[in-house]
Design a protein around this motif. Structure first.
Motif, PDB file in Angstrom:
ATOM      1  N   MET A  41       9.172  28.618  76.863  1.00 50.34           N
ATOM      2  CA  MET A  41       9.110  28.774  75.413  1.00 50.34           C
ATOM      3  C   MET A  41      10.419  28.236  74.853  1.00 50.34           C
ATOM      4  N   ALA A  42      10.351  27.601  73.694  1.00 52.44           N
ATOM      5  CA  ALA A  42      11.550  26.944  73.185  1.00 52.44           C
ATOM      6  C   ALA A  42      11.545  26.912  71.666  1.00 52.44           C
ATOM      7  N   TRP A  43      12.731  26.701  71.134  1.00 52.10           N
ATOM      8  CA  TRP A  43      12.902  26.473  69.697  1.00 52.10           C
ATOM      9  C   TRP A  43      13.536  25.102  69.502  1.00 52.10           C
ATOM     10  N   LEU A  54      16.270  19.878  70.387  1.00 51.06           N
ATOM     11  CA  LEU A  54      16.043  21.108  71.131  1.00 51.06           C
ATOM     12  C   LEU A  54      17.208  22.060  70.887  1.00 51.06           C
ATOM     13  N   VAL A  55      16.893  23.294  70.509  1.00 50.82           N
ATOM     14  CA  VAL A  55      17.920  24.288  70.221  1.00 50.82           C
ATOM     15  C   VAL A  55      18.122  25.223  71.409  1.00 50.82           C
ATOM     16  N   ALA A  56      17.029  25.774  71.920  1.00 51.76           N
ATOM     17  CA  ALA A  56      17.135  26.755  73.004  1.00 51.76           C
ATOM     18  C   ALA A  56      15.815  26.839  73.750  1.00 51.76           C
ATOM     19  N   THR A  57      15.910  27.185  75.022  1.00 51.54           N
ATOM     20  CA  THR A  57      14.710  27.347  75.839  1.00 51.54           C
ATOM     21  C   THR A  57      14.810  28.619  76.672  1.00 51.54           C
ATOM     22  N   THR A  58      13.671  29.158  77.037  1.00 47.89           N
ATOM     23  CA  THR A  58      13.610  30.265  77.979  1.00 47.89           C
ATOM     24  C   THR A  58      12.442  30.036  78.920  1.00 47.89           C
ATOM     25  N   ASP A  78      10.858  32.945  84.029  1.00 42.93           N
ATOM     26  CA  ASP A  78      11.655  33.925  84.769  1.00 42.93           C
ATOM     27  C   ASP A  78      12.920  34.328  84.013  1.00 42.93           C
ATOM     28  N   GLY A  79      12.959  33.983  82.721  1.00 42.06           N
ATOM     29  CA  GLY A  79      14.026  34.487  81.867  1.00 42.06           C
ATOM     30  C   GLY A  79      15.291  33.664  81.777  1.00 42.06           C
ATOM     31  N   LYS A  80      15.334  32.514  82.417  1.00 45.25           N
ATOM     32  CA  LYS A  80      16.519  31.668  82.304  1.00 45.25           C
ATOM     33  C   LYS A  80      16.554  31.026  80.923  1.00 45.25           C
ATOM     34  N   THR A  81      17.753  30.892  80.378  1.00 43.60           N
ATOM     35  CA  THR A  81      17.901  30.339  79.031  1.00 43.60           C
ATOM     36  C   THR A  81      18.880  29.167  79.030  1.00 43.60           C
ATOM     37  N   THR A  82      18.662  28.258  78.103  1.00 50.74           N
ATOM     38  CA  THR A  82      19.580  27.151  77.874  1.00 50.74           C
ATOM     39  C   THR A  82      19.735  26.970  76.374  1.00 50.74           C
ATOM     40  N   TYR A  83      20.889  26.414  75.980  1.00 52.98           N
ATOM     41  CA  TYR A  83      21.185  26.217  74.564  1.00 52.98           C
ATOM     42  C   TYR A  83      21.851  24.864  74.360  1.00 52.98           C
ATOM     43  N   THR A  84      21.597  24.293  73.193  1.00 43.62           N
ATOM     44  CA  THR A  84      22.360  23.132  72.822  1.00 43.62           C
ATOM     45  C   THR A  84      23.779  23.577  72.474  1.00 43.62           C
ATOM     46  N   ASP A  85      24.745  22.700  72.693  1.00 42.94           N
ATOM     47  CA  ASP A  85      26.146  23.097  72.566  1.00 42.94           C
ATOM     48  C   ASP A  85      26.488  23.676  71.193  1.00 42.94           C
ATOM     49  N   GLY A  92      26.814  30.721  71.930  1.00 41.83           N
ATOM     50  CA  GLY A  92      27.646  31.815  71.450  1.00 41.83           C
ATOM     51  C   GLY A  92      27.218  32.368  70.101  1.00 41.83           C
ATOM     52  N   ARG A  93      26.321  31.681  69.407  1.00 39.47           N
ATOM     53  CA  ARG A  93      25.862  32.149  68.099  1.00 39.47           C
ATOM     54  C   ARG A  93      24.369  32.498  68.097  1.00 39.47           C
ATOM     55  N   PHE A  94      23.589  31.744  68.831  1.00 39.18           N
ATOM     56  CA  PHE A  94      22.133  31.967  68.878  1.00 39.18           C
ATOM     57  C   PHE A  94      21.747  32.590  70.212  1.00 39.18           C
ATOM     58  N   ALA A  95      20.664  33.342  70.199  1.00 40.33           N
ATOM     59  CA  ALA A  95      20.138  33.927  71.433  1.00 40.33           C
ATOM     60  C   ALA A  95      18.617  33.845  71.409  1.00 40.33           C
ATOM     61  N   ILE A  96      18.070  33.250  72.460  1.00 44.44           N
ATOM     62  CA  ILE A  96      16.615  33.175  72.595  1.00 44.44           C
ATOM     63  C   ILE A  96      16.161  34.278  73.544  1.00 44.44           C
ATOM     64  N   SER A  97      15.034  34.884  73.218  1.00 40.90           N
ATOM     65  CA  SER A  97      14.481  35.920  74.071  1.00 40.90           C
ATOM     66  C   SER A  97      12.963  35.882  73.957  1.00 40.90           C
ATOM     67  N   ARG A  98      12.313  36.566  74.881  1.00 38.95           N
ATOM     68  CA  ARG A  98      10.856  36.569  74.862  1.00 38.95           C
ATOM     69  C   ARG A  98      10.346  37.948  75.245  1.00 38.95           C
ATOM     70  N   ASP A  99       9.235  38.305  74.654  1.00 37.82           N
ATOM     71  CA  ASP A  99       8.543  39.540  74.984  1.00 37.82           C
ATOM     72  C   ASP A  99       7.198  39.121  75.574  1.00 37.82           C
ATOM     73  N   ASN A 100       7.111  39.152  76.873  1.00 39.34           N
ATOM     74  CA  ASN A 100       5.900  38.660  77.529  1.00 39.34           C
ATOM     75  C   ASN A 100       4.676  39.523  77.219  1.00 39.34           C
TER      76      ASN A 100
END
Length: 120
Positions: free
Chosen positions: A34-36, A47-51, A54-61, A65-73
């Motif tokens: 899932m991504a934003w 691309l801003v952020a992905t999850t 298995d819960g791993k996340t990545t962010y654009t630079d 530190g300001r945005f947080a992606i999360s998911r409720d399965n």
């Protein structure tokens, strides 16, 4: 078919916070990544952020530190918590969800987009 419904956009002052939500529904076996993404006027979608599943996340630079992606399965929902917002974060934000379907395998779907405007 997968339907994605986004919410949470709006006008916010610089330094403020906003939380975006994207709920998935439809006929699929399971959700993968899932991504934003976001697209500012006159710019390409980025691309801003992905999850991952298995819960791993990545962010654009620019948002680390300001945005947080999360998911409720359990709710098939992905969130984007945006803090310390800056005028340059102004954009239409889109969620993107990959799902496994029995007939078509892995497919990617987009939300309708939600406008986030950060005033200085």
């Amino acid at each position: 078919q997968v339907q994605l419904v986004e919410s949470g956009g709006g006008l916010v002052q610089a330094g403020g916070s906003r939380r975006l939500s994207c709920a998935a529904s439809g006929r699929y076996f399971s959700i993968n990544a899932m991504a934003w993404y976001r697209q500012a006027p006159g710019k390409q979608r980025e691309l801003v952020a992905t999850t991952t599943s298995d819960g791993k996340t990545t962010y654009t630079d620019s948002v680390k530190g300001r945005f947080a992606i999360s998911r409720d399965n359990a709710k098939n929902t992905v969130y984007l918590q945006m803090n310390s917002l800056k005028p340059e974060d102004t954009a239409v934000y889109y969620c993107n969800v990959e799902v496994y379907t029995i007939i078509n395998g892995l497919i990617s779907s987009w939300g309708q987009g939600t406008q986030v405007t950060v005033s200085s």
